[in-house]
Design a protein around this motif. Structure first.
Motif: not given
Length: 811
Positions: A63-64, A67, A70, A99-100, A103, A144
């Motif tokens: 997931w990073p 993040l 994005s 971005g979070f 993710a 999102n």
């Protein structure tokens, strides 16, 4: 592709993050090209599908990478890093929050997929495909879209009236990205590979074509929509400029009329000044004030101040601006040009007595007005009476005596029209012109264009719509040219937007969703069908083998029955012959006894001779009968065992066969007859023909007749060109017409449990159609017997020969 696949299969964790970051960033930047104004959402967002596929294939720990990808995409859009560092932090927080959200969406979507579809899902059935579309594509993509649009709204980048449109567009774009691009990635790298990669050819091409078609439709609709909005914007901005121009012309007409009045008579008191003004201020709401500026020399200053104090009823002093721009009592030697009268006095009292000669910008306009003998406007200035920081403009009308003159000394005074630019344009344009439109006003000065007014939608200073819809026009303001820059804001986008983009987007979503589900299910079902087909083929092969064995067993049973029947038929004549032979033995013994006794009696000899002759005749007849049975059975047996193709006389062959069959039928109380042309020869398999006719007769004897009924069976043979027609029928109990279509099916029998296996007529059908290359049909009804019509070629087609064909009509 294989090399990339191996690299993605098990790369090191940092490399996984880097690959996810690069893929997300590149896909995001490309998708931005399809963004819908004001540019915060796109019709399809492939990066969402890449993020989900990465979390499914590599695990949620990547997931990073999503993040960072994005954040990089949103930072590349150019957030304004202006002002203090605290403002930078505010501008940078938006990309990080979005971005979070991206993710979190990928992690939730991956978790939903593995929980409800399994770790190695294939989406091969409708149930699982619908789950994927509803839970993963539509469900997780709510995250999102809500986080992103809410963040933009909170940051003031999306207006409330545009919230729903941006949310819907964002949600559809993410959902389509997941539906299309995650499955495209699964095709190459998901497990089980044999399932996913088998879809490669169909899924990739069809999804690519459908996505391209959807995007083409969307781009076309968007361009049409933009052209329509541009035309509407051009019309509105044109109407706005016409309104500004015509309103300013009315102002100049009023002011020029007022100038003419001052040329005829200069007011000498505030009351007289108000009387000359009349309704000019009421009719022209954009005027901050109208003033009369009268020249005063230094030696006249004290008397002038005393006069103004007397006229207005409160102390008035002539003031000038100091070096700091503050009003102070005059300190120069003059001459002065103070404001003697100004209306409305209440809002302009601070300007009363101000020496406009002390203001450099006003001084330039005054000189230009005198020199060119026409009204002249100042560059944007801060009015003495201004309290709100709004720039102002003053237009000076030189009032000269009738004799004219070209110098300042020839001027009686200056009529001044005072404008606050913002108030002027707000009075020129009503709400119907400003709805959804922002504009700026710039004045051409000696130092370049200077913005004198900005009207923007509350809460949004700038937005991408400004650059999408923008018009610039010039307006003549006195002797200056002002540039009016009109641009749309988000309120305009929301108000002028039609439902076409929504319809195209929703239609594309529905079409792509249905197509994706259909492709996944169809391709998956094809794989399962192929596997099931292999299993079914193996089962069919086993059944065919079993069926063949059963048919062969039926043939053996039929042959056994024939042999048993033949043995039974032979027992009768042989038994009679044996009995006759016993009689012969007894008579021979008597003859021997008579011969040894020496006494020859005529009567006993005659009686023995008669019995011997009779017994010999009985023996001869029954032995001949047995020989005929043995001969016919021998021929039938040879044909039955050989199975080869040969030419034979059909009449003779049937005669041999019917020797046994007629005897068998007669013994059971039934009559069997046949007729056949004597010279009819066939080139076929006699063993197969024998088996067919024997089985038909055997079927009649076993099933056709009721107990005690004396039945009749006939077989008639006729010729028809190269074909032979065999018509066999009985007058038995027949069969219900509903069962006739099934009579040749394997294991079908109307007398289950009464000695019928259900394979006899099935064997007959197979022999006629396959071995003898003919056809067989059946007709009949309940209590009317059955009729079988067999059509056989006189010469069957041997391997390598052309097939024979014939049209048949129903019985």
């Amino acid at each position: 592709m294989d090399a990339i696949g191996r690299m993605i299969t098990k790369p090191a964790y940092p490399l996984q993050l880097l690959l996810v970051f690069i893929a997300y960033f590149v896909a995001g930047r490309l998708a931005i090209l399809l963004s819908i104004p004001p540019g915060y959402a796109t019709a399809i967002w492939p990066a969402a599908g890449i993020a989900l596929a990465a979390c499914v294939l590599l695990g949620n720990r990547v997931w990073p990478g999503v993040l960072m990808g994005s954040v990089a995409v949103n930072l590349s859009l150019g957030p304004a890093l202006e002002g203090a560092p605290s403002e930078w932090l505010s501008a940078l927080s938006v990309p990080f929050v979005i971005g979070f959200g991206a993710a979190l969406q990928a992690v939730v979507g991956s978790s939903l997929a593995t929980k409800y579809l399994g770790k190695y899902f294939t989406l091969s059935d409708l149930h699982s495909a619908i789950k994927f579309v509803l839970l993963v594509c539509a469900g997780s993509c709510l995250i999102n879209s809500i986080v992103g649009v809410s963040t933009l709204w909170a940051a003031g980048l999306v207006r409330s009236e545009n919230f729903l449109f941006n949310w819907f567009t964002w949600w559809v774009g993410d959902a389509l990205g997941v539906l299309v691009f995650s499955n495209l990635i699964f095709v190459f790298w998901a497990k089980p590979k044999q399932v996913w990669q088998s879809r490669k050819q169909v899924l990739v091409s069809v999804l690519a074509v459908s996505s391209a078609a959807m995007l083409l439709m969307y781009v076309t609709a968007s361009r049409w929509e933009l052209e329509r909005q541009q035309q509407d914007f051009d019309q509105r901005s044109s109407r706005m400029m016409i309104q500004i121009t015509t309103s300013l012309e009315r102002y100049w007409e009023s002011l020029l009329t007022l100038e003419s009045a001052f040329l005829q008579h200069t007011p000498e008191s505030p009351a007289e000044f108000r009387e000359v003004l009349g309704e000019t201020l009421l009719r022209n709401k954009g005027l901050q004030g109208i003033a009369w500026n009268q020249p005063v020399k230094k030696e006249q200053l004290a008397a002038f101040e005393a006069l103004m104090t007397q006229e207005h009823g409160f102390p008035v002093a002539v003031t000038q601006l100091d070096e700091n721009g503050l009003a102070q009592p005059v300190y120069s030697d003059g001459p002065y040009l103070p404001i003697r009268f100004i209306e409305p006095l209440k809002t302009n009292k601070a300007a009363l007595g101000f020496d406009i000669n002390s203001n450099p910008l006003a001084r330039v306009a005054l000189l230009r007005a005198v020199r060119e003998n026409r009204p002249a406007a100042t560059d944007p200035v801060t009015l003495v009476q201004e309290t709100g920081g709004q720039p102002g403009v003053v237009v000076y009308f030189p009032v000269k005596p009738d004799s004219g003159g070209a110098s300042e000394t020839d001027v009686k005074g200056y009529l001044a029209a005072v404008f606050r630019v913002g108030a002027l344009f707000e009075s020129l344009l009503g709400s119907e012109y400003l709805q959804g439109l922002n504009f700026t006003v710039s004045a051409e000065t000696r130092f370049g264009d200077k913005e004198v007014y900005r009207h923007v939608q509350a809460g949004v200073e700038r937005n991408s719509a400004e650059h999408l819809f923008q018009n610039t026009a010039s307006v003549q303001f006195s002797d200056q040219t002002w540039l009016v820059n009109i641009f749309a804001n988000q309120q305009y986008l929301a108000g002028s937007r039609s439902l076409v983009p929504w319809a195209v987007l929703a239609g594309g979503m529905l079409f792509s969703g249905l197509l994706g589900v259909s492709l996944l299910v169809v391709t998956g079902q094809r794989i399962h069908a192929e596997a099931a087909g292999l299993e079914l083929q193996a089962t069919v092969d086993a059944l065919r083998s079993t069926q063949k064995q059963l048919v062969e067993a039926e043939k053996i049973v039929s042959l056994g029955n024939m042999v048993a029947g033949m043995a039974h038929e032979l027992n009768t004549p042989l038994g009679v012959a044996i009995t006759a032979v016993s009689t012969l033995e007894n008579d021979v013994a008597r003859l021997q006894k008579i011969a040894t006794s020496g006494v020859l009696e005529t009567a006993p000899l005659a009686s023995c001779a008669e019995r011997i002759a009779s017994a010999a005749e009985i023996v001869r007849n029954n032995v001949h009968k047995s020989a005929a049975l043995v001969s016919s059975f021998k021929q039938v047996s040879l044909d039955q065992n050989a199975g080869e193709v040969r030419e034979f006389n059909l009449s003779e062959h049937l005669a041999d066969l019917f020797v046994y069959l007629q005897a068998k039928s007669k013994r059971e109380g039934h009559a069997l007859s046949f007729s056949c042309p004597p010279g009819l020869n066939l080139m076929t398999v006699p063993a197969g023909l024998t088996q067919v006719i024997y089985s038909l007769v055997q079927n009649s004897l076993q099933h056709a007749f009721a107990e005690g009924q004396r039945g009749k069976m006939t077989l008639h043979v006729s010729e028809s060109g190269d074909w032979v027609n065999i018509d066999y029928c009985d007058n038995g109990v027949g069969l219900d017409s509903q069962y006739l279509p099934r009579i040749f099916e394997p294991f079908f029998t109307a007398r289950r449990g009464a000695g019928g296996s259900g394979l006899g007529l099935h064997m007959v059908n197979n022999l006629v159609r396959q071995q003898l290359q003919g056809t067989i049909r059946v007709s009949g009804d309940k209590d009317a017997g059955l009729r079988f019509i067999i059509e056989l070629p006189k010469r069957i087609t041997l391997p390598g020969e052309a097939e024979r064909s014939r049209d048949y009509s129903l019985v």
